[in-house]
Design a protein around this motif. Structure first.
Motif: not given
Lengths: 270, 157
Positions: B1-4, B6
């Motif tokens: 999970m890479n929240i940023g 995106t």
């Protein structure tokens, strides 16, 4: 269907990994951005085309469809929100159409796009085992939080705009227990405020993620021999039909809750 | 999970889509629907009005027809009366003319009778005188007996 070289766990993990460019904080989920943007363009193209040709006379089928959507959303907004705001209804329409299309990607066979992508990725000289692709944007927390945080920002914006700084501060500090329990009020209101975007995003994400997972598991069942293989077809059909309900319902819930939250932001005290 | 990034990209595209919907989708469709609603309402109102007007016109036509029938009957009555009167007058005139003619004829007849009688008397006197002359040729002197003869003439009258 599972590729021969993958174990079931690898297959599932492969399907639930985003195609990412960049590392760490700079990582971008290109698949989520791409599919959600394409879907947004798709529904907007249809609606704008219908709106361009809109006549007050006898409407064609496209205009009928667009009017049904607009009227449906307009009715929901008018039932819930009684103020005047030109943003809320178009916002609700956008959310409903967009989220519905995101979710609808779930009923596309789970291997269709990933397999195609693997072929393309391999053909362009990369390692096909790293050709990750997640086609359902609502199974990516970035997409659901992107929506709900936008809604959250609008809640804050309209709270300030309608009630003013004093009114909003008064509401945060004195409701619901009165001015003598200010800290409790503050904590409660902040939790309530933050719970809104979090619950919006996680509800949609959870439902779609689980749905996608079950589709992947059913897809695994196809490779489980002559006895269970045909059974998977029945299961997939059943789950897809049931999922159509979930897809629509989740889009509807997201839209209605957005309207409710925004109308609460417009009311002086709740 | 890479929240940023995106997430931010999603928010931006969401904002863009909302803006497009707000500007190019919502107003034209709503105004088209509102316009149609107005048109339908107008059409219904016009139909209602037309029906009402038709009702009134029908009533008027019936009224007019009844009036015409009444006045026609009236005229016929008058005409009949007048005709009867004319016939009556003509009859009276005819009676009068007939009576007049009859009196005239009677008068004429009476005159004719009178004249005939005169002539006859003259004739009778002449004949009697002639007869008497023939009988009394010698004995009667016309000049002597003129008095006698005129007496006789008087008596025959």
């Amino acid at each position: 269907m599972a590729t021969e070289s993958l174990t079931p766990t690898q297959y599932i993990v492969h399907h639930l990994t985003n195609f990412t460019v960049g590392d760490g904080i700079k990582a971008v989920n290109v698949d989520t951005l791409f599919f959600s943007f394409i879907l947004g363009v798709a529904f907007l193209t249809v609606l704008i085309l219908a709106a361009r040709r809109a006549t007050a006379g006898v409407p064609g089928p496209l205009q009928n469809f667009a009017e049904i959507m607009v009227e449906f959303v307009d009715k929901q907004v008018k039932d819930i929100f009684h103020g005047r705001n030109p943003v809320i209804a178009p916002l609700a329409l956008t959310i409903f159409c967009w989220v519905f299309l995101w979710n609808a990607m779930d009923v596309v066979p789970v291997d269709l796009f990933p397999q195609a992508w693997q072929q393309i990725y391999g053909a362009t000289g990369h390692d096909p085992h790293h050709a990750y692709l997640r086609v359902v944007p609502s199974t990516d927390l970035n997409a659901t939080f992107g929506l709900s945080l936008s809604v959250f920002l609008l809640i804050i914006f309209y709270s300030f705009k309608v009630k003013g700084l004093r009114g909003f501060a008064k509401e945060i500090f004195t409701h619901p227990f009165g001015p003598y329990l200010m800290p409790a009020n503050l904590i409660l209101n902040i939790v309530e405020l933050i719970a809104k975007p979090v619950s919006l995003a996680l509800r949609l994400f959870g439902n779609m993620y689980a749905g996608e997972m079950i589709f992947i598991l059913i897809a695994l069942l196809y490779g489980a021999g002559w006895l269970l293989g045909p059974f998977a077809g029945v299961l997939q059909l059943g789950w897809a039909i049931f999922h159509l309900l979930v897809i629509t319902l989740q889009a509807f819930i997201f839209m209605v809750l957005t309207i409710v939250y925004l109308s609460m932001a417009h009311e002086d005290s709740h | 999970m890479n929240i940023g990034i995106t997430l931010i990209g999603q928010m931006l595209s969401f904002a863009l889509f909302v803006w497009l919907t707000m500007k190019y989708v919502w107003p034209p469709l709503m105004s088209a629907m509102e316009e149609r609603r107005k048109r339908v309402a107008e059409g219904l109102a016009a139909a209602e009005r037309g029906k009402l007007e038709l009702d009134i016109a029908q009533k008027k036509a019936t009224d007019e027809l009844r009036k015409a029938r009444e006045s026609g009957a009236e005229f016929r009555g008058i005409a009949e009366k007048q005709a009867a009167q004319i016939v009556d007058e003509a009859r009276q005139e005819a009676t009068r003319i007939i009576a007049q003619a009859r009196t005239a004829a009677e008068k004429e007849a009476a005159v004719a009778v009178q004249r005939a009688k005169e002539e006859l008397r003259e004739r009778v006197v002449q004949l009697s005188v002639a007869g008497a002359e023939r009988i009394l040729r010698r004995e009667i002197d016309a000049k002597k007996h003129i008095e006698l003869l005129s007496d006789l003439k008087q008596e025959l009258r």
